[in-house]
Design an enzyme around this catalytic site. Structure first.
Site, PDB file in Angstrom:
ATOM      1  N   ARG A 238       8.374  -0.395  -8.339  1.00  0.00           N
ATOM      2  CA  ARG A 238       7.864   0.406  -7.232  1.00  0.00           C
ATOM      3  C   ARG A 238       8.259   1.848  -7.506  1.00  0.00           C
ATOM      4  NH1 ARG A 238       5.067  -3.361  -6.214  1.00  0.00           N
ATOM      5  NH2 ARG A 238       4.904  -4.505  -4.257  1.00  0.00           N
ATOM      6  N   GLU A 267       1.327   6.536  -3.175  1.00  0.00           N
ATOM      7  CA  GLU A 267       0.132   5.936  -3.774  1.00  0.00           C
ATOM      8  C   GLU A 267      -1.032   5.999  -2.800  1.00  0.00           C
ATOM      9  OE1 GLU A 267       1.055   2.043  -5.326  1.00  0.00           O
ATOM     10  OE2 GLU A 267       2.693   2.810  -6.535  1.00  0.00           O
ATOM     11  N   HIS A 286      -1.545   1.253 -10.077  1.00  0.00           N
ATOM     12  CA  HIS A 286      -0.910   0.043  -9.531  1.00  0.00           C
ATOM     13  C   HIS A 286      -1.766  -1.188  -9.849  1.00  0.00           C
ATOM     14  CE1 HIS A 286       2.078  -1.407  -6.262  1.00  0.00           C
ATOM     15  NE2 HIS A 286       1.787  -2.387  -7.094  1.00  0.00           N
TER      16      HIS A 286
HETATM   17  C1  DGY Z   1       2.740  -7.073  -5.836  1.00  0.00           C
HETATM   18  O1  DGY Z   1       2.217  -8.181  -5.841  1.00  0.00           O
HETATM   19  O2  DGY Z   1       3.796  -6.833  -5.243  1.00  0.00           O
HETATM   20  C2  DGY Z   1       2.018  -5.991  -6.546  1.00  0.00           C
HETATM   21  O3  DGY Z   1       2.846  -4.955  -6.943  1.00  0.00           O
HETATM   22  C3  DGY Z   1       0.926  -5.462  -5.649  1.00  0.00           C
HETATM   23  O4  DGY Z   1       1.496  -4.778  -4.579  1.00  0.00           O
END
Ligand code: DGY
Length: 326
Positions: A238, A267, A286
């Site tokens: 993250r 984001e 992402h």
């Molecule tokens: C997750 O599955 O956590 C991915 O990063 C998408 O948010």
């Protein structure tokens, strides 16, 4: 009587049919738009289940949904959810682990390779008609095979990265996690170490930790200064795990070779972010789990979890078992 489900993510026709066979579905494709938010507020008082991703769900939102039994997130990460508030309201939270592990590790390795071999930058050179002859040392990349892979967080995705690095690229593997994992050490010849030792010794540092109060800002200016100037950082965790301003500074000033970034502090990333002007950054939007197969598998998993909870069966991927009253 059928239970009411608010769906804020598009589902394939078969999954939609499965959901609609057992529940009454209200679709709100964009719950963050003004119109979507108004529709969500109307639907929440009657909702027994929510299914979707990327919507922050906290105390004020849960207070609008007195009948809510379950939120099925189409994600493995649960940093968008105030789990303590879920517990207070007796609402179950489920996620989608396992089904995205290999795909997300593929993304991590793709970023690692693309950054090391400058794939995007050099493809741009070809695309823009600037390939006039053999490229020289100024455009050379750096090898991946045989280099040291440092993995921060040795959960499922960390292990899938270790597998790729160890078996595919002959990389010695270092990892940092709460505890040493003897099975990981044995399978991948990996070595558990302190974060500062990993940062000092690894050629590639891949972040795979969940975002929590403990991991927020884990990689700041000091940690970046411990890395080799020839090293590459890959973030598939993250954005807030890294101090982005410190990262930009390190990248701009040659204190780090490059970064492969699938996640950002904000984001979508701001279009004027300095990260987007740096050739030594490979940014992706992402896409960790974003393949057709895996996103369908995640959605299927979320539907299963939601339906199980609404049938008063314990869902497979329960994030807050403490709220289960089965
Ligand atoms: C997750 O599955 O956590 C991915 O990063 C998408 O948010």
């Amino acid at each position: 009587m059928k239970k009411n489900v608010v769906l804020y993510k598009a589902l394939s026709a078969p999954l939609m049919a499965k959901l609609a066979a057992e529940t009454d579905v209200t679709s709100i494709p964009d719950p963050t738009s003004a119109e979507g938010l108004a529709r969500l507020r109307d639907a929440l008082p009657h909702a027994h289940g929510l299914l979707g991703a990327s919507l922050r769900i906290d105390e004020p939102l849960l207070a609008l949904a007195p009948q809510l039994q379950v939120v099925a997130s189409v994600s493995v990460g649960v940093d968008k959810y105030d789990v303590a508030a879920f517990d207070r309201h007796g609402v179950l939270l489920t996620n989608t682990p396992d089904v995205l592990t290999e795909t997300t590790a593929d993304t991590g390795f793709a970023l690692l390779m693309a950054t090391a071999r400058r794939v995007v930058e050099l493809a741009g050179l070809v695309r823009h008609g600037q390939w006039h002859g053999s490229i020289g040392p100024a455009q050379f990349g750096t090898d991946v095979h045989g280099k040291t892979l440092g993995i921060v967080g040795m959960g499922r995705i960390g292990q899938a990265l270790a597998q790729r690095g160890h078996f595919g690229f002959g990389m010695p593997v270092l990892y940092h996690s709460h505890r040493a994992k003897p099975s990981v050490d044995e399978r991948f010849g990996a070595r558990h170490c302190a974060l500062h030792a990993l940062l000092r010794d690894a050629d590639f540092v891949c972040l795979t930790v969940p975002l929590t109060a403990e991991t927020k800002g884990l990689i700041g200016a000091h940690e970046l200064s411990l890395m080799k100037p020839s090293a590459i950082l890959v973030n598939i965790a993250r954005g807030p795990v890294v101090d982005e301003a410190a990262l930009i500074d390190a990248l701009q000033n040659g204190r780090l070779r490059g970064a492969g970034l699938d996640v950002f502090s904000q984001e979508p990333v701001a279009t004027d972010s300095p990260l987007l002007r740096l050739d030594n950054v490979v940014p992706t939007p992402h896409i960790g789990s974003a393949t057709q197969e895996t996103r369908e598998a995640m959605a299927a998993c979320a539907v299963e979890n939601l339906l199980a909870a609404l049938r008063a069966e314990r869902p497979k991927d329960l994030v807050n078992p403490q709220a289960w009253r089965g």
